[in-house]
Motif scaffolding. Structure first.
Motif, PDB file in Angstrom:
ATOM      1  N   MET A 124     -21.830   1.987   6.997  1.00  0.00           N
ATOM      2  CA  MET A 124     -23.332   1.496   6.756  1.00  0.00           C
ATOM      3  C   MET A 124     -23.053   0.236   6.096  1.00  0.00           C
ATOM      4  O   MET A 124     -22.281   0.093   4.931  1.00  0.00           O
ATOM      5  CB  MET A 124     -23.945   2.141   6.846  1.00  0.00           C
ATOM      6  CG  MET A 124     -24.395   3.417   7.038  1.00  0.00           C
ATOM      7  SD  MET A 124     -25.474   4.648   6.129  1.00  0.00           S
ATOM      8  CE  MET A 124     -25.947   5.802   7.417  1.00  0.00           C
ATOM      9  N   SER A 130     -19.134  -2.662   3.030  1.00  0.00           N
ATOM     10  CA  SER A 130     -20.602  -3.260   2.819  1.00  0.00           C
ATOM     11  C   SER A 130     -20.266  -4.405   1.698  1.00  0.00           C
ATOM     12  O   SER A 130     -20.311  -5.597   2.348  1.00  0.00           O
ATOM     13  CB  SER A 130     -22.126  -2.545   1.847  1.00  0.00           C
ATOM     14  OG  SER A 130     -22.606  -2.025   3.119  1.00  0.00           O
ATOM     15  N   ALA A 153     -17.225   1.990  -4.651  1.00  0.00           N
ATOM     16  CA  ALA A 153     -18.142   3.554  -4.790  1.00  0.00           C
ATOM     17  C   ALA A 153     -18.756   3.605  -3.370  1.00  0.00           C
ATOM     18  O   ALA A 153     -17.944   3.624  -2.159  1.00  0.00           O
ATOM     19  CB  ALA A 153     -19.389   3.408  -5.780  1.00  0.00           C
ATOM     20  N   SER A 158     -10.724   3.990   3.745  1.00  0.00           N
ATOM     21  CA  SER A 158     -11.793   3.272   4.139  1.00  0.00           C
ATOM     22  C   SER A 158     -11.726   3.364   5.802  1.00  0.00           C
ATOM     23  O   SER A 158     -12.364   2.506   6.559  1.00  0.00           O
ATOM     24  CB  SER A 158     -10.884   1.942   3.476  1.00  0.00           C
ATOM     25  OG  SER A 158     -10.803   1.130   2.691  1.00  0.00           O
ATOM     26  N   ASP A 190       0.363  -1.598   0.369  1.00  0.00           N
ATOM     27  CA  ASP A 190       0.280   0.171   0.042  1.00  0.00           C
ATOM     28  C   ASP A 190       0.932   1.554   0.039  1.00  0.00           C
ATOM     29  O   ASP A 190       1.880   1.442   0.609  1.00  0.00           O
ATOM     30  CB  ASP A 190      -0.429  -0.035   1.186  1.00  0.00           C
ATOM     31  CG  ASP A 190      -2.265   1.238   0.762  1.00  0.00           C
ATOM     32  OD1 ASP A 190      -3.129   0.823   0.707  1.00  0.00           O
ATOM     33  OD2 ASP A 190      -1.742   2.209   1.069  1.00  0.00           O
TER      34      ASP A 190
HETATM   35  C1  LIG Z   1     -17.965   9.850   2.894  1.00  0.00           C
HETATM   36  C2  LIG Z   1     -17.862   8.355   2.760  1.00  0.00           C
HETATM   37  C3  LIG Z   1     -18.777   7.343   3.573  1.00  0.00           C
HETATM   38  C4  LIG Z   1     -19.055   6.362   3.080  1.00  0.00           C
HETATM   39  N1  LIG Z   1     -19.653   5.366   3.666  1.00  0.00           N
HETATM   40  C5  LIG Z   1     -19.783   4.605   3.398  1.00  0.00           C
HETATM   41  C6  LIG Z   1     -20.700   3.189   4.284  1.00  0.00           C
HETATM   42  O1  LIG Z   1     -21.633   3.703   5.405  1.00  0.00           O
HETATM   43  N2  LIG Z   1     -20.706   2.185   3.731  1.00  0.00           N
HETATM   44  C7  LIG Z   1     -20.064   1.465   2.506  1.00  0.00           C
HETATM   45  O2  LIG Z   1     -19.925   0.129   2.281  1.00  0.00           O
HETATM   46  N3  LIG Z   1     -19.727   2.353   2.410  1.00  0.00           N
HETATM   47  C8  LIG Z   1     -18.861   3.916   2.589  1.00  0.00           C
HETATM   48  N4  LIG Z   1     -18.242   4.551   1.228  1.00  0.00           N
HETATM   49  C9  LIG Z   1     -17.405   3.920   0.331  1.00  0.00           C
HETATM   50  C10 LIG Z   1     -16.185   2.939   1.227  1.00  0.00           C
HETATM   51  O3  LIG Z   1     -15.351   3.820   2.610  1.00  0.00           O
HETATM   52  C11 LIG Z   1     -15.204   2.927   0.494  1.00  0.00           C
HETATM   53  O4  LIG Z   1     -16.088   1.552  -1.193  1.00  0.00           O
HETATM   54  C12 LIG Z   1     -13.628   1.993   0.649  1.00  0.00           C
HETATM   55  O5  LIG Z   1     -13.514   2.941   1.325  1.00  0.00           O
HETATM   56  C13 LIG Z   1     -13.655   1.443  -1.092  1.00  0.00           C
HETATM   57  O6  LIG Z   1     -12.182   0.979  -0.207  1.00  0.00           O
HETATM   58  P1  LIG Z   1     -10.812   0.880  -1.021  1.00  0.00           P
HETATM   59  O7  LIG Z   1      -9.895  -0.286  -0.658  1.00  0.00           O
HETATM   60  O8  LIG Z   1     -11.534  -0.146  -2.217  1.00  0.00           O
HETATM   61  O9  LIG Z   1     -10.926   1.661  -1.591  1.00  0.00           O
HETATM   62  P2  LIG Z   1      -9.451   2.437  -0.247  1.00  0.00           P
HETATM   63  O10 LIG Z   1      -9.869   2.341   1.266  1.00  0.00           O
HETATM   64  O11 LIG Z   1      -9.304   3.902  -1.127  1.00  0.00           O
HETATM   65  O12 LIG Z   1      -7.954   1.609  -0.878  1.00  0.00           O
HETATM   66  C14 LIG Z   1      -7.386   1.763  -2.426  1.00  0.00           C
HETATM   67  C15 LIG Z   1      -5.547   1.859  -1.604  1.00  0.00           C
HETATM   68  O13 LIG Z   1      -4.747   1.703  -2.574  1.00  0.00           O
HETATM   69  C16 LIG Z   1      -3.729   2.297  -2.127  1.00  0.00           C
HETATM   70  N5  LIG Z   1      -2.398   2.551  -3.552  1.00  0.00           N
HETATM   71  C17 LIG Z   1      -3.321   3.357  -4.177  1.00  0.00           C
HETATM   72  N6  LIG Z   1      -2.239   3.298  -5.829  1.00  0.00           N
HETATM   73  C18 LIG Z   1      -1.176   2.457  -5.141  1.00  0.00           C
HETATM   74  C19 LIG Z   1       0.311   1.738  -5.826  1.00  0.00           C
HETATM   75  N7  LIG Z   1       0.522   2.792  -6.857  1.00  0.00           N
HETATM   76  N8  LIG Z   1       0.308   1.196  -5.046  1.00  0.00           N
HETATM   77  C20 LIG Z   1       0.378   0.802  -3.741  1.00  0.00           C
HETATM   78  N9  LIG Z   1      -0.684   0.771  -3.373  1.00  0.00           N
HETATM   79  C21 LIG Z   1      -1.423   1.432  -4.251  1.00  0.00           C
HETATM   80  C22 LIG Z   1      -4.142   3.601  -1.945  1.00  0.00           C
HETATM   81  O14 LIG Z   1      -3.192   4.168  -0.703  1.00  0.00           O
HETATM   82  C23 LIG Z   1      -5.477   3.121  -0.445  1.00  0.00           C
HETATM   83  O15 LIG Z   1      -4.922   2.682   0.582  1.00  0.00           O
HETATM   84  C24 LIG Z   1     -17.713   5.883   2.249  1.00  0.00           C
HETATM   85  C25 LIG Z   1     -17.380   6.184   1.778  1.00  0.00           C
HETATM   86  C26 LIG Z   1     -17.106   8.150   2.368  1.00  0.00           C
HETATM   87  C27 LIG Z   1     -16.561   9.345   1.444  1.00  0.00           C
END
Ligand SMILES: Cc1cc2nc3c(=O)[nH]c(=O)nc-3n(C[C@H](O)[C@H](O)[C@H](O)COP(=O)(O)OP(=O)(O)OC[C@H]3O[C@@H](n4cnc5c(N)ncnc54)[C@H](O)[C@@H]3O)c2cc1C
Length: 420
Positions: A49, A389, A384, A43, A34
């Motif tokens: 939720m 969830s 998204a 995250s 990461d």
């Molecule tokens: C205000 C808000 C409220 C929300 N509420 C909810 C909710 O109630 N319920 C729900 O289900 N979801 C909710 N979400 C959505 C949820 O937070 C996201 O869908 C989720 O966190 C996405 O997770 P992810 O692991 O895909 O992405 P991220 O958490 O963004 O993780 C991706 C990771 O990839 C890493 N990365 C990127 N490029 C590289 C690279 N080249 N090399 C190494 N690492 C890299 C980044 O550093 C990052 O840590 C909400 C989001 C927001 C903004």
């Protein structure tokens, strides 16, 4: 070069970590890279939720008209920054197509199935292996300020019941029974009893601890900069000038996934959907008991352990940046007393506002599966508004796909190259 081949996950958000959890359980040697320090990101500060109630994707009929209206209001909950970007134009066109009635209906069964699978996995985790998720199953209230809003939500409730998701239209009196401390000034609402919630930062901490204890290696401050290809396989990932040999590679880089896929010659449209949250300490006199969504304002409010009331919202498509637009934060804060007369919340300082980037696919469905281009490259991203969830379900599915086991549900809707 680290020559011993491993299953490598790029991205250590909730999707990357749950992917590691299931792959480790299937007996694999797993490394996670990461780019961040692993202390914050989308995250961590989200609303936490778990929402099988959200079976209708954002790209749905009527959203374009609403979006155009909201474009003119700096405090509105949805915004696309107009700019000349081929990536945004192509994403926007695919979003527009996905918002058609027929397409939206095709997406619904996939979203519902993965939501239910995921919630079931949340229930199971921890029972046998000690991973504490903090899952709290109380349900969720959708609050409708206007009669029109209530009509729309009642229609969704009817649809939900038809497809097996329990929903009950409730009036102001019933709301008062559920939330006796809040003076709700609304037309009514819908109670989704199957929804749940948790504190995402605590879950992330517990997941990390669990994985590290189980010999999954997590490398923070480790941005993967490139890949090496050998025939039809990705053979290594590059961390600056260091190389790590790949057995199977999973891209779980959230909002950065379009750029990562591009490096591998694959088109995977993802736009960052910026959102904000503010976390307050619950006040005994106005303590909120159930997670709630202020439907017209598109604001989420979650009472989460320990004693936190988190208020979050907005979907701002303005590229990959963490700049805070305080007008939109004001829009979130102002909406709260409009729904709850006795909840007056002060406008927070800029530093007290959390910002995160949701990885948005155009059709609201995640990308989960094997790429067509390489025989050992997989995607698990694009969740998204529902990454929390859907994370356990997505992790379980990708582990089943990689290990060539029967999959727990139909994954045809999640094909990574469906927009290519
Ligand atoms: C205000 C808000 C409220 C929300 N509420 C909810 C909710 O109630 N319920 C729900 O289900 N979801 C909710 N979400 C959505 C949820 O937070 C996201 O869908 C989720 O966190 C996405 O997770 P992810 O692991 O895909 O992405 P991220 O958490 O963004 O993780 C991706 C990771 O990839 C890493 N990365 C990127 N490029 C590289 C690279 N080249 N090399 C190494 N690492 C890299 C980044 O550093 C990052 O840590 C909400 C989001 C927001 C903004």
């Amino acid at each position: 070069m680290k020559t011993e081949k491993a299953t490598i996950i790029v991205g250590g958000g909730i999707i990357g970590l749950f992917t590691a959890y299931y792959l480790h359980k299937s007996g694999r040697k797993v490394l996670v890279f990461d780019g961040s320090d692993g202390q914050d990101g989308c995250s961590y500060g989200n609303a936490g939720m778990i929402v099988p109630s959200h079976f209708v994707p954002l790209a749905s009929p009527g959203i374009i008209e609403k979006g155009l209206k909201w474009l003119l209001d700096s405090e509105s909950p949805f915004y696309i920054q107009p700019k000349l970007s081929m990536s945004l134009l192509k994403w926007g066109l695919n979003f527009y197509k996905a918002a058609a009635e027929k397409k939206m209906h095709l997406a619904v069964p996939h979203l519902k199935a993965i939501s239910l699978l995921s919630k079931e996995e949340y229930r199971k985790t921890g029972q046998t292996d000690g991973l504490e998720t903090g899952l709290t199953e109380k349900g969720l209230i959708m609050y409708c300020k206007t009669e029109k809003g209530l009509e729309e939500e009642a229609h969704t409730a009817e649809w939900a019941n038809k497809i097996g998701i329990q929903a009950k239209v409730i009036d102001a009196k019933e709301i008062h029974v559920l939330e006796p401390n809040l003076k709700a000034n609304v037309s009514g609402g819908v109670f989704f009893e199957g929804d749940a919630h948790l504190n995402p930062a605590i879950l992330m901490k517990n997941l990390k601890t669990y994985l590290l204890k189980n010999e999954v290696e997590i490398f923070y401050n480790s941005k993967i900069t490139d890949f090496e290809i050998a025939g039809d396989k990705v053979s290594a990932v590059m961390l600056g000038d260091k190389k790590f040999a790949v057995e199977d590679l999973i891209i779980a880089t959230g909002s950065w996934s379009e750029n990562m896929a591009k490096k591998l010659g694959i088109y995977l449209p993802v736009q960052a959907g910026k959102g904000y949250s503010v976390s307050l300490t619950q006040n005994n006199a106005t303590e909120m008991m159930y997670p709630g969504i202020l439907t017209e304002a598109r604001v989420a409010m979650t009472p989460m352990a320990p004693d936190i009331l988190r208020i979050g919202g907005t979907m701002e498509i303005s590229g990959i940046n963490l700049e805070k637009n305080m007008n939109r934060v004001r829009g979130i804060i102002k909406s709260v007393p409009a729904y709850f007369e006795n909840l007056n919340i002060e406008m927070p300082e800029r530093n007290d506002v959390w910002v995160g980037l949701r990885p948005c696919s155009p059709d609201g469905l995640p990308y989960i599966g094997l790429s067509q281009k390489f025989t050992n490259l997989y995607f698990n991203t694009g969740h998204a508004m529902m990454g929390v969830s859907l994370a356990p379900g997505s992790g379980k599915l990708i582990a089943e796909i990689i290990n060539k086991r029967p999959v727990s549900m139909d994954v045809s809707g999640f094909k990574p190259e469906r927009f290519a």
